[in-house]
Design a protein around this motif. Sequence first.
Motif, mmCIF file in Angstrom:
data_model
loop_
_atom_site.group_PDB
_atom_site.id
_atom_site.type_symbol
_atom_site.label_atom_id
_atom_site.label_comp_id
_atom_site.label_asym_id
_atom_site.label_seq_id
_atom_site.Cartn_x
_atom_site.Cartn_y
_atom_site.Cartn_z
ATOM 1 N N ASP A 1 -2.640 -0.972 -4.347
ATOM 2 C CA ASP A 1 -1.701 -0.290 -3.474
ATOM 3 C C ASP A 1 -0.795 0.631 -4.283
ATOM 4 O O ASP A 1 0.002 0.161 -5.092
ATOM 5 C CB ASP A 1 -0.872 -1.358 -2.756
ATOM 6 C CG ASP A 1 0.274 -0.752 -1.966
ATOM 7 O OD1 ASP A 1 1.222 -1.483 -1.668
ATOM 8 O OD2 ASP A 1 0.200 0.460 -1.672
ATOM 9 N N SER B 1 2.311 -2.436 7.941
ATOM 10 C CA SER B 1 1.635 -1.211 7.528
ATOM 11 C C SER B 1 0.571 -0.918 8.568
ATOM 12 O O SER B 1 0.070 -1.838 9.225
ATOM 13 C CB SER B 1 0.974 -1.417 6.167
ATOM 14 O OG SER B 1 0.075 -0.359 5.888
ATOM 15 N N GLU C 1 1.717 2.150 -3.414
ATOM 16 C CA GLU C 1 3.121 2.084 -3.015
ATOM 17 C C GLU C 1 3.790 0.762 -3.396
ATOM 18 O O GLU C 1 4.890 0.471 -2.937
ATOM 19 C CB GLU C 1 3.239 2.309 -1.508
ATOM 20 C CG GLU C 1 3.019 3.773 -1.172
ATOM 21 C CD GLU C 1 2.791 3.999 0.302
ATOM 22 O OE1 GLU C 1 2.369 5.104 0.634
ATOM 23 O OE2 GLU C 1 3.041 3.073 1.089
ATOM 24 N N THR D 1 -3.853 -1.886 2.661
ATOM 25 C CA THR D 1 -2.544 -2.050 2.028
ATOM 26 C C THR D 1 -2.032 -3.473 2.233
ATOM 27 O O THR D 1 -1.528 -4.118 1.310
ATOM 28 C CB THR D 1 -1.549 -1.034 2.628
ATOM 29 O OG1 THR D 1 -2.089 0.276 2.446
ATOM 30 C CG2 THR D 1 -0.190 -1.116 1.972
ATOM 31 N N ARG E 1 -1.762 -6.378 -0.950
ATOM 32 C CA ARG E 1 -0.522 -7.112 -1.252
ATOM 33 C C ARG E 1 -0.750 -8.602 -1.145
ATOM 34 O O ARG E 1 -0.279 -9.376 -1.974
ATOM 35 C CB ARG E 1 0.589 -6.712 -0.271
ATOM 36 C CG ARG E 1 1.115 -5.335 -0.470
ATOM 37 C CD ARG E 1 2.001 -5.282 -1.720
ATOM 38 N NE ARG E 1 2.705 -4.021 -1.724
ATOM 39 C CZ ARG E 1 3.952 -3.859 -1.299
ATOM 40 N NH1 ARG E 1 4.644 -4.891 -0.860
ATOM 41 N NH2 ARG E 1 4.514 -2.681 -1.322
#
Length: 209
Positions: A136, A35, A138, A40, A44
Amino acid sequence: MLRYVTTNPGKVREAEEYLDAAVSQLDYDYTEIQSDDLGTIAARGAREAYRHAGEPALVDDAGLFVRALDGFPGPYSSYAEDTIGVERTWELAREEDDRAASFRCVLAYCDGEGFDASPDPVDVDDRVAAAAAGADPEADDEREALPVKLFEGRVRGTLVEPRGEGGFGFDPIFEHEGTTFAEMDEAEKNAISHRGRALAKFAEWFAER
Ligand code: ITT
Ligand code: NA
């Protein structure tokens, strides 16, 4: 016990200098997703480390951003250090008129709890709560995504010919107000560094938790 999740002993020394006995290293190599956003990647990593350790986890993702190179190596700094190395990163910058750079650090904290102060968290949609907590958006496993709290620090500097023996990574080529980070001791670097600034924000928040 709060675990500072990193394989990098330089980061640990700085975090210990800052957070003292409140933290111990977890040498765990979490999956670094690809990323262009440090937050981000760190978010994770913090979820994965918390799931792995079952203890509150603080992940540190950092990088060197060179303005004339459109932010390169940025989130790929670790890869750049392992491949072309510090000296050749300086050589790339030496070709440029503009040698401005910044260090950035994002700390991501996950302890399996939410951060929403709502009196009735059952009413709060998971997704909204996670987004509010800086999770995050996404994430694949969105409904299961654990909330993560992010803290960012940045410092501006100029790239120079390597100088100094202290610190780690790109410190010898990063000059701030006339001194490279490798010429500073830990306390001096922490007082102004990207990591020190992120740690200060985290420590203030964590003390209330
Ligand atoms: P972990 O992921 O296990 O924490 P890492 O060293 O790979 O260890 P990053 O992925 O965050 O950590 O990569 C950061 C890169 O940026 C790495 O090459 C560091 O040397 C460099 N870097 C980060 N903070 C730095 C600092 O304070 N001084 C010098 N270089 C730094
Ligand atoms: Na890494």
